[in-house]
Design a protein around this motif. Structure first.
Motif, PDB file in Angstrom:
ATOM      1  N   ASN A   1      41.721  -9.982  -1.672  1.00  0.00           N
ATOM      2  CA  ASN A   1      42.287  -9.334  -0.496  1.00  0.00           C
ATOM      3  C   ASN A   1      41.382  -8.258   0.106  1.00  0.00           C
ATOM      4  O   ASN A   1      41.799  -7.136   0.366  1.00  0.00           O
ATOM      5  N   LEU A   2      40.139  -8.658   0.337  1.00  0.00           N
ATOM      6  CA  LEU A   2      39.246  -7.756   1.064  1.00  0.00           C
ATOM      7  C   LEU A   2      39.408  -8.041   2.545  1.00  0.00           C
ATOM      8  O   LEU A   2      39.827  -9.133   2.942  1.00  0.00           O
ATOM      9  N   LEU A   3      39.068  -7.045   3.380  1.00  0.00           N
ATOM     10  CA  LEU A   3      39.063  -7.306   4.818  1.00  0.00           C
ATOM     11  C   LEU A   3      37.902  -8.233   5.121  1.00  0.00           C
ATOM     12  O   LEU A   3      36.780  -7.988   4.680  1.00  0.00           O
TER      13      LEU A   3
ATOM     14  N   THR B   1      48.635 -10.815   9.820  1.00  0.00           N
ATOM     15  CA  THR B   1      49.722 -10.334   8.956  1.00  0.00           C
ATOM     16  C   THR B   1      49.208  -9.981   7.563  1.00  0.00           C
ATOM     17  O   THR B   1      49.566  -8.953   6.998  1.00  0.00           O
ATOM     18  N   LYS B   2      48.329 -10.847   7.050  1.00  0.00           N
ATOM     19  CA  LYS B   2      47.765 -10.624   5.709  1.00  0.00           C
ATOM     20  C   LYS B   2      47.010  -9.290   5.668  1.00  0.00           C
ATOM     21  O   LYS B   2      47.150  -8.514   4.728  1.00  0.00           O
ATOM     22  N   GLU B   3      46.226  -9.067   6.729  1.00  0.00           N
ATOM     23  CA  GLU B   3      45.466  -7.812   6.802  1.00  0.00           C
ATOM     24  C   GLU B   3      46.432  -6.622   6.824  1.00  0.00           C
ATOM     25  O   GLU B   3      46.191  -5.604   6.161  1.00  0.00           O
ATOM     26  N   ILE B   4      47.525  -6.792   7.553  1.00  0.00           N
ATOM     27  CA  ILE B   4      48.512  -5.712   7.628  1.00  0.00           C
ATOM     28  C   ILE B   4      49.083  -5.440   6.238  1.00  0.00           C
ATOM     29  O   ILE B   4      49.198  -4.292   5.801  1.00  0.00           O
ATOM     30  N   GLY B   5      49.400  -6.534   5.518  1.00  0.00           N
ATOM     31  CA  GLY B   5      49.931  -6.380   4.173  1.00  0.00           C
ATOM     32  C   GLY B   5      48.948  -5.662   3.262  1.00  0.00           C
ATOM     33  O   GLY B   5      49.324  -4.769   2.494  1.00  0.00           O
ATOM     34  N   LEU B   6      47.675  -6.042   3.388  1.00  0.00           N
ATOM     35  CA  LEU B   6      46.646  -5.417   2.567  1.00  0.00           C
ATOM     36  C   LEU B   6      46.552  -3.915   2.862  1.00  0.00           C
ATOM     37  O   LEU B   6      46.517  -3.092   1.940  1.00  0.00           O
ATOM     38  N   ARG B   7      46.547  -3.589   4.148  1.00  0.00           N
ATOM     39  CA  ARG B   7      46.452  -2.178   4.522  1.00  0.00           C
ATOM     40  C   ARG B   7      47.659  -1.403   3.980  1.00  0.00           C
ATOM     41  O   ARG B   7      47.519  -0.285   3.488  1.00  0.00           O
ATOM     42  N   MET B   8      48.831  -2.039   4.051  1.00  0.00           N
ATOM     43  CA  MET B   8      50.009  -1.340   3.557  1.00  0.00           C
ATOM     44  C   MET B   8      49.940  -1.175   2.045  1.00  0.00           C
ATOM     45  O   MET B   8      50.368  -0.167   1.506  1.00  0.00           O
ATOM     46  N   SER B   9      49.376  -2.180   1.342  1.00  0.00           N
ATOM     47  CA  SER B   9      49.322  -2.078  -0.113  1.00  0.00           C
ATOM     48  C   SER B   9      48.403  -0.946  -0.561  1.00  0.00           C
ATOM     49  O   SER B   9      48.599  -0.371  -1.615  1.00  0.00           O
TER      50      SER B   9
ATOM     51  N   ALA C   1      52.903  -6.352  16.251  1.00  0.00           N
ATOM     52  CA  ALA C   1      52.451  -5.427  15.206  1.00  0.00           C
ATOM     53  C   ALA C   1      53.636  -4.667  14.639  1.00  0.00           C
ATOM     54  O   ALA C   1      53.707  -4.395  13.440  1.00  0.00           O
ATOM     55  N   LYS C   2      54.593  -4.359  15.495  1.00  0.00           N
ATOM     56  CA  LYS C   2      55.776  -3.649  15.039  1.00  0.00           C
ATOM     57  C   LYS C   2      56.554  -4.533  14.073  1.00  0.00           C
ATOM     58  O   LYS C   2      57.021  -4.068  13.032  1.00  0.00           O
ATOM     59  N   LYS C   3      56.654  -5.822  14.444  1.00  0.00           N
ATOM     60  CA  LYS C   3      57.360  -6.741  13.561  1.00  0.00           C
ATOM     61  C   LYS C   3      56.647  -6.838  12.215  1.00  0.00           C
ATOM     62  O   LYS C   3      57.279  -6.825  11.162  1.00  0.00           O
ATOM     63  N   ALA C   4      55.301  -6.932  12.280  1.00  0.00           N
ATOM     64  CA  ALA C   4      54.529  -7.073  11.047  1.00  0.00           C
ATOM     65  C   ALA C   4      54.635  -5.804  10.206  1.00  0.00           C
ATOM     66  O   ALA C   4      54.703  -5.868   8.981  1.00  0.00           O
ATOM     67  N   ALA C   5      54.662  -4.644  10.874  1.00  0.00           N
ATOM     68  CA  ALA C   5      54.699  -3.390  10.134  1.00  0.00           C
ATOM     69  C   ALA C   5      56.043  -3.191   9.448  1.00  0.00           C
ATOM     70  O   ALA C   5      56.151  -2.438   8.485  1.00  0.00           O
ATOM     71  N   ASN C   6      57.066  -3.889   9.919  1.00  0.00           N
ATOM     72  CA  ASN C   6      58.377  -3.783   9.285  1.00  0.00           C
ATOM     73  C   ASN C   6      58.514  -4.712   8.086  1.00  0.00           C
ATOM     74  O   ASN C   6      59.477  -4.632   7.351  1.00  0.00           O
ATOM     75  N   LEU C   7      57.530  -5.625   7.928  1.00  0.00           N
ATOM     76  CA  LEU C   7      57.585  -6.551   6.801  1.00  0.00           C
ATOM     77  C   LEU C   7      57.402  -5.785   5.502  1.00  0.00           C
ATOM     78  O   LEU C   7      56.847  -4.691   5.477  1.00  0.00           O
ATOM     79  N   ASP C   8      57.872  -6.408   4.412  1.00  0.00           N
ATOM     80  CA  ASP C   8      57.533  -5.875   3.106  1.00  0.00           C
ATOM     81  C   ASP C   8      56.048  -6.108   2.904  1.00  0.00           C
ATOM     82  O   ASP C   8      55.551  -7.194   3.206  1.00  0.00           O
ATOM     83  N   PRO C   9      55.322  -5.103   2.372  1.00  0.00           N
ATOM     84  CA  PRO C   9      53.878  -5.278   2.193  1.00  0.00           C
ATOM     85  C   PRO C   9      53.557  -6.546   1.416  1.00  0.00           C
ATOM     86  O   PRO C   9      52.627  -7.261   1.743  1.00  0.00           O
TER      87      PRO C   9
ATOM     88  N   ARG D   1      51.041 -11.902   1.280  1.00  0.00           N
ATOM     89  CA  ARG D   1      51.049 -13.306   0.839  1.00  0.00           C
ATOM     90  C   ARG D   1      51.129 -14.264   2.002  1.00  0.00           C
ATOM     91  O   ARG D   1      51.136 -15.462   1.820  1.00  0.00           O
ATOM     92  N   TYR D   2      51.190 -13.725   3.228  1.00  0.00           N
ATOM     93  CA  TYR D   2      51.326 -14.563   4.425  1.00  0.00           C
ATOM     94  C   TYR D   2      50.048 -15.352   4.649  1.00  0.00           C
ATOM     95  O   TYR D   2      48.961 -14.809   4.600  1.00  0.00           O
TER      96      TYR D   2
END
Lengths: 247, 405
Positions: free
Chosen positions: A97-99, B310-318, B390-398, B403-404
């Motif tokens: 999970n790297l960018l 979405t995956k990138e968003i999840g990663l950033r949130m994690s 982005a708002k929808k994605a940011a509301n997702l569980d990380p 895993r998207y």
């Protein structure tokens, strides 16, 4: 007595899937002390992923209490948990999970970008140090797709280290790697462990448990085994005993 | 998160995905520039036509014979209804006019030396130049004597000079032949260029109306009368004066249709204005459609590009990004892309409009309205559809987001 990093008490987690109530965790309690290298094992469906998400503050339990570094996490809001993840936990994932298209150093900097206590210069310096500690000092400007799987996982580990977390949470961190590279990564984890870091390694592979100091086995949402490993294998030695690829 | 980090996060994400950014921007660029160009062409053709007509003299009034639609016969006499007396009465009895000229015309061939040129000779008086906004470049206007004596003198336009005097001789004082009748050139008109309808306004030959009547057409009636009111505001009053005189002279009974009509340039201008407004409206609706299509394009690419991240968003949130950090990042990215795209679109649209202006000679004008409209609609669409997914994605569980696939 060492400080307790993790203390979970009677954790339950239920999911409503359609009509059915799935009980992924049915009352799990244990604690982890500073400096432990813990393996959480279990078959798929045993609840280990759910437990990992809870430990990683990505999810909250339906019931029970979770103290991470002394603070109760179970009742935290989404934003509080995000900050806690940022400051206390380092994640290493199976698929790195790297960018994409991003240099190693920028990937490692990522957690610090969300922490305003670090200046740009401090951030750079810390990221460099983290990359050096995983042996990638000559790969800092390489982009994710220009590196091998093992190197990418090292970048991910550096990213997990960079915010000085109280624990590193690894989810099948060697699952995508060949056995030689897996031992290299395990060696790295063992080195980090020797430096005093707390590591929780979630896996379904029983071999990995031999390299950790303690193993918890989950089955059907309950702990069925929790043992201290008195005979920890040295990954470095296994690595050295492997036939050299050039032979 | 501080602003510096936010901007550098957004910029890094943009730099690492130049193609995606460029494609998104392209939608905005095309949307903005097509609207600007469409409206510029519409506005330009409207301005061109209006300018041309005004340059013909916006205070000009024309009296022309009219076919009488009553009855079967449409004899030549109905075209001969305007007499010299009408002209003289108008010149004498009106208060609101500054110039009157009779008008007769005929077509023929002009010859000078070995050069010839087909021409329409216009027979008028000395007021005609002022009425039609012609300016003498060289020589002089007709004199009263020349008109009275049906003198064989003429004033010619720039194009006629170019066609006949190919060796750059001075045309003044030269004698040219119109259908074998010699005319002495006494004046040359300043070039006026083409009219709205494409005819050259410099391909003219003007002679005293008496000369054309007697020596060329052998007629005593006039084909029209050109009048100029003192200024545009007096146009209506001048017209009613003229109508009154003409009705009296022609003994038109009340309620019956006249055998002439009086029309002012202002009326023509108004009619043409309706047409050009229609053109602008038409182009405007095309522009509206391009704006809509552009907007939908922007919407799609924004939506897709955010969804695919979405995956990138999840990663950033994690690693600790909060929902609002993610939102802020995507908002900044969308703003940078949309505003840059919008500005490039304005430059591109204005540039193309300018090129069209150079190439076609139309007064293509980029209006502030079109720039503002297209810029705001496109950037708003861009920002909104960058923000919303982005708002929808940011509301997702990380963990769901990461895993998207």
């Amino acid at each position: 007595m060492k400080e307790k990093i993790i203390d979970i008490r009677d954790i339950k987690r239920h999911f409503q899937v359609g009509e059915e109530l799935v009980q992924a965790l049915r009352g799990v309690s244990f604690s982890v002390e500073e400096g432990e290298f813990l393996t959480i094992m279990g078959m798929s469906g045993s609840g280990k992923s759910t437990l990992l998400n809870l430990l990683g503050c990505l999810d909250t339990p339906t019931h029970g209490e979770y103290y991470l570094d002394g603070k109760p996490v179970a009742k935290m809001t989404k934003n509080e948990r995000a900050i806690y993840r940022n400051r206390k936990i380092g994640f290493v994932f199976q698929s790195y999970n790297l960018l994409p298209k991003t240099t190693a150093i920028q990937n490692v900097e990522l957690p610090l970008m969300y922490n305003h206590n670090y200046s740009a210069a401090q951030r750079k310096e810390k990221s460099k140090q983290a990359l050096i500690s995983v042996g990638l000092e000559d790969r800092m400007m390489h982009k994710s797709q220009q590196m091998s799987g093992g190197q990418q996982q090292r970048v991910a580990i550096a990213r997990a280290l960079v915010n000085d977390p109280v624990m590193i949470l690894a989810d099948e961190a060697t699952g995508n790697l060949d056995s030689r590279t897996s031992y290299e990564i395990l060696t790295l984890f063992q080195e980090l462990h020797k430096e005093g870091r707390t590591i929780i390694f979630v896996t379904h592979n029983p071999e990995i448990a031999d390299f950790s100091s303690r193993t918890i086995v989950l089955k059907d949402g309950r702990i069925v085994e929790d043992k201290v490993n008195s005979n920890v294998k040295d990954a470095r030695r296994v690595l050295d005993s492997l036939p050299n690829e050039n032979d | 998160m501080n602003l510096n980090n936010l901007i550098s996060i957004a910029l890094r994400a943009l730099v690492n995905n130049k193609m995606r950014g460029f494609l998104t921007m392209l939608g905005i660029i095309i949307g903005v520039s097509s609207v600007i160009i469409m409206l510029a062409i519409g506005e330009g053709s409207k301005n061109t036509i209006t300018n041309e007509i005004s340059s013909m003299g916006s205070n000009m009034i024309m009296v022309q014979p009219k076919y009488n639609r009553e009855g079967v016969s449409r004899g030549a006499s109905s075209m001969e209804s305007i007499k010299v007396k009408d002209y003289e009465d108008i010149a004498r009895d009106t208060k609101y006019i500054s110039g009157v000229s009779p008008y007769v015309a005929s077509s023929g061939q002009l010859i000078f030396g070995s050069n010839n040129h087909p021409i329409r000779i216009e027979g008028v008086n000395q007021d005609y130049l002022e009425i039609r906004k012609y300016v003498l470049q060289d020589g002089s206007n007709f004199t009263e004597t020349e008109i009275k004596s049906s003198a064989k003198v003429c004033i010619i336009g720039k194009e006629v000079v170019d066609k006949l005097f190919i060796n750059d001789e001075d045309p003044i004082g030269r004698v040219i032949r119109y259908n074998n009748i010699p005319f002495r050139v006494i004046g040359v008109l300043k070039a006026k260029g083409a009219s709205t309808f494409g005819q050259s306004q410099d391909d003219v030959m003007i002679a005293p109306y008496t000369t054309v009547q007697k020596r060329i057409s052998a007629i005593t009636h006039l084909q029209g009368i050109f009048v100029s009111s003192i200024n545009e505001d007096y146009s209506e009053k001048a017209m009613s004066e003229i109508k009154e005189i003409m009705t009296l002279n022609h003994k038109i009974p009340e309620g019956k249709e006249a055998d002439f009509y009086v029309e002012s340039q202002k009326q023509i201008l108004e009619q043409i204005d309706t047409i050009t407004t229609l053109i602008t409206l038409l182009l405007g609706s095309i522009a509206g459609i391009s704006l809509l299509v552009g907007g939908i394009g922007i919407m799609n690419i924004m939506y897709v590009s955010v969804t695919e991240r979405t995956k990138e968003i999840g990663l950033r949130m994690s690693v600790g990004a909060r929902g609002k950090d993610i939102l802020a990042q995507f908002l900044v990215e969308a703003i940078i892309i949309s505003i840059t795209g919008g500005l490039i679109g304005i430059l591109f649209g204005s540039g193309v409009s300018f090129i069209i202006r150079l190439a076609s000679g139309w007064a293509v004008t980029v209006s502030t309205f079109s720039v503002l409209l297209s810029f705001f609609v496109c950037t708003f669409t861009g920002v909104f559809f960058g923000w919303y997914p982005a708002k929808k994605a940011a509301n997702l569980d990380p963990i769901e987001a990461i895993r998207y696939e």
